[in-house]
Motif scaffolding. Structure first.
Motif, short mmCIF file in Angstrom:
data_model
loop_
_atom_site.label_atom_id
_atom_site.label_comp_id
_atom_site.label_asym_id
_atom_site.label_seq_id
_atom_site.Cartn_x
_atom_site.Cartn_y
_atom_site.Cartn_z
N UNK A 1 0.75 -1.29 0.02
CA UNK A 1 -0.03 0.04 0.07
C UNK A 1 0.89 1.13 0.05
N UNK A 2 2.15 1.15 0.72
CA UNK A 2 2.73 2.34 0.88
C UNK A 2 3.34 2.99 -0.43
N UNK A 3 3.63 2.15 -1.23
CA UNK A 3 4.12 2.24 -2.74
C UNK A 3 3.16 2.72 -3.65
N UNK A 4 2.08 2.25 -3.48
CA UNK A 4 0.87 2.35 -4.23
C UNK A 4 0.20 4.02 -3.90
N UNK A 5 0.28 4.31 -2.58
CA UNK A 5 -0.05 5.42 -2.13
C UNK A 5 1.04 6.64 -3.01
N UNK A 6 2.29 6.51 -3.06
CA UNK A 6 3.25 7.16 -3.74
C UNK A 6 2.68 7.40 -5.23
N UNK A 7 2.36 6.14 -5.84
CA UNK A 7 2.04 6.14 -7.13
C UNK A 7 0.74 6.95 -7.51
N UNK A 8 -0.26 6.85 -6.51
CA UNK A 8 -1.43 7.76 -6.69
C UNK A 8 -1.19 9.14 -6.37
N UNK A 9 -0.35 9.63 -5.66
CA UNK A 9 0.12 10.98 -5.42
C UNK A 9 0.73 11.44 -6.71
N UNK A 10 1.58 10.74 -7.48
CA UNK A 10 2.17 11.17 -8.41
C UNK A 10 1.07 11.38 -9.55
N UNK A 11 0.27 10.49 -9.85
CA UNK A 11 -0.83 10.29 -10.82
C UNK A 11 -1.73 11.73 -10.57
N UNK A 12 -2.05 11.85 -9.50
CA UNK A 12 -2.83 13.27 -9.08
C UNK A 12 -2.08 14.44 -9.69
N UNK B 1 6.91 18.55 -20.16
CA UNK B 1 6.23 19.73 -19.13
C UNK B 1 6.36 19.12 -17.42
N UNK B 2 6.24 17.80 -17.42
CA UNK B 2 6.45 17.28 -15.95
C UNK B 2 7.86 16.76 -15.32
N UNK B 3 8.50 16.42 -16.37
CA UNK B 3 9.63 15.99 -16.05
C UNK B 3 9.53 14.32 -16.33
N UNK B 4 10.61 13.40 -16.74
CA UNK B 4 10.55 12.18 -16.71
C UNK B 4 10.23 11.44 -15.34
N UNK B 5 10.91 11.77 -14.54
CA UNK B 5 10.88 11.50 -13.17
C UNK B 5 9.70 11.28 -12.71
N UNK B 6 8.73 12.11 -12.89
CA UNK B 6 7.29 12.13 -12.37
C UNK B 6 6.49 11.19 -13.14
N UNK B 7 7.08 10.36 -14.03
CA UNK B 7 6.33 9.43 -14.70
C UNK B 7 6.61 7.94 -14.16
N UNK B 8 7.85 7.81 -13.40
CA UNK B 8 8.37 6.54 -13.11
C UNK B 8 7.31 5.31 -12.66
N UNK B 9 6.71 5.88 -11.34
CA UNK B 9 5.94 5.15 -10.89
C UNK B 9 4.84 4.65 -11.69
N UNK B 10 4.32 5.39 -12.73
CA UNK B 10 3.36 5.00 -13.70
C UNK B 10 3.79 3.83 -14.56
N UNK B 11 5.03 4.04 -15.23
CA UNK B 11 5.64 3.10 -16.10
C UNK B 11 6.65 2.18 -15.77
#
Length: 274
Positions: free
Chosen positions: A19-30, A214-224
């Motif tokens: 859950x902790x890692x998923x919460x980080x992904x959700x925060x990045x998604x928003x 616009x967002x930077x590549x690092x911002x997408x890391x948890x999504x991809x």
């Protein structure tokens, strides 16, 4: 975005990192798509002082964005997972304009004058019967109130450059895991028809994009990240060789000086006839 966290196709505790890692992904998604979603909602008439019902509100990340933007709105949040609802209560603190309820969206009953808005963000892809759910939501709106469904379609999720065609079949196999759990990663193409057939008026389907320039590549890391395929590996939908293939491609992608990601979001909306 998190309706079926207890049973159903969304199971955050089974994801790598829990859950902790998923919460980080959700925060990045928003954070990635908030500006585009806000712009669309504002154009459609969302404004301060309105009454909003947020479905599948999860840990309250999108809720906080709404309240920061519209400090005088009233938000009722519905989340089926009590743990995520508890996190939302902690996040929203003593904000009296936000009410959080642990419930199934299909068991909600109309009350009061109805909502100006219902927002279902990354929820419909997890519902067992999204057509029936759309119909049940209609009476919760006031006359002229609007349902906004924000979701995806795996067939046009976006683009990644450099492109690795050899891994596309692996992702298609992995997407089948959600199907086996009653979800639908292709829900985007069905949304217009679902809302029309449920009785909404003025239905439209719109798209928006957000990208790494616009967002930077690092911002997408948890999504991809290839880690998102681990549940499919555990379920036997992909094998260890396929997993390794994706992992190598991801490493090459992140090392490329020209690496670029663009993702596509969809927003379907319709009103309760007046």
């Amino acid at each position: 975005m998190v309706e079926q966290a207890v049973g159903g196709s969304y199971r955050p505790r089974e994801l790598p990192g829990g859950l902790d890692e998923e919460l980080q992904r959700l925060a990045a998604q928003v954070a990635l798509s908030w500006r585009q979603e806000q712009r669309l909602l504002e154009r459609l008439g969302m404004s301060d002082g309105q009454r909003i019902l947020e479905l599948g509100s999860g840990p309250g990340l999108f809720t906080v964005k709404l309240r920061d933007w519209l400090p005088n709105c009233s938000i009722d949040c519905v989340e089926i997972d009590p743990v995520l609802a508890g996190l939302a209560r902690e996040r929203c603190g003593k904000d009296t304009g936000v009410r959080i309820q642990v419930a199934d969206v299909n068991q909600l009953e109309p009350h009061g004058d109805g909502y100006d808005w219902i927002i279902a963000r990354y929820l419909f892809q997890h519902l067992a019967d999204p057509a029936a759910s759309a119909a049940r939501l209609l009476p919760l709106l006031r006359s002229g109130g609007r349902l906004a469904v924000i979701d995806v379609d795996a067939g046009l999720w976006g683009i990644a450059q450099p492109f690795f065609p050899e891994i596309q079949s692996v992702y298609r196999k992995a997407d089948a895991l959600q199907t086996t759990r009653g979800g639908n990663r292709l829900i985007g193409r069905a949304l217009y028809r679902l809302l029309n057939e449920a009785g909404y008026s003025g239905v439209e389907l719109e798209s928006y994009v957000y990208h790494s320039d616009a967002c930077g590549l690092a911002a997408f890391e948890s999504q991809i990240s290839p880690n998102r395929l681990r549940p499919a590996l555990a379920a036997g939908l992909i094998d260890a060789d396929e997993w390794a293939l994706v992992e190598r491609a991801h490493s090459r992608f992140m090392a490329s000086p020209d690496a670029y990601v663009m993702m596509v979001g969809l927003l379907a909306h319709g009103q309760r006839p007046g």
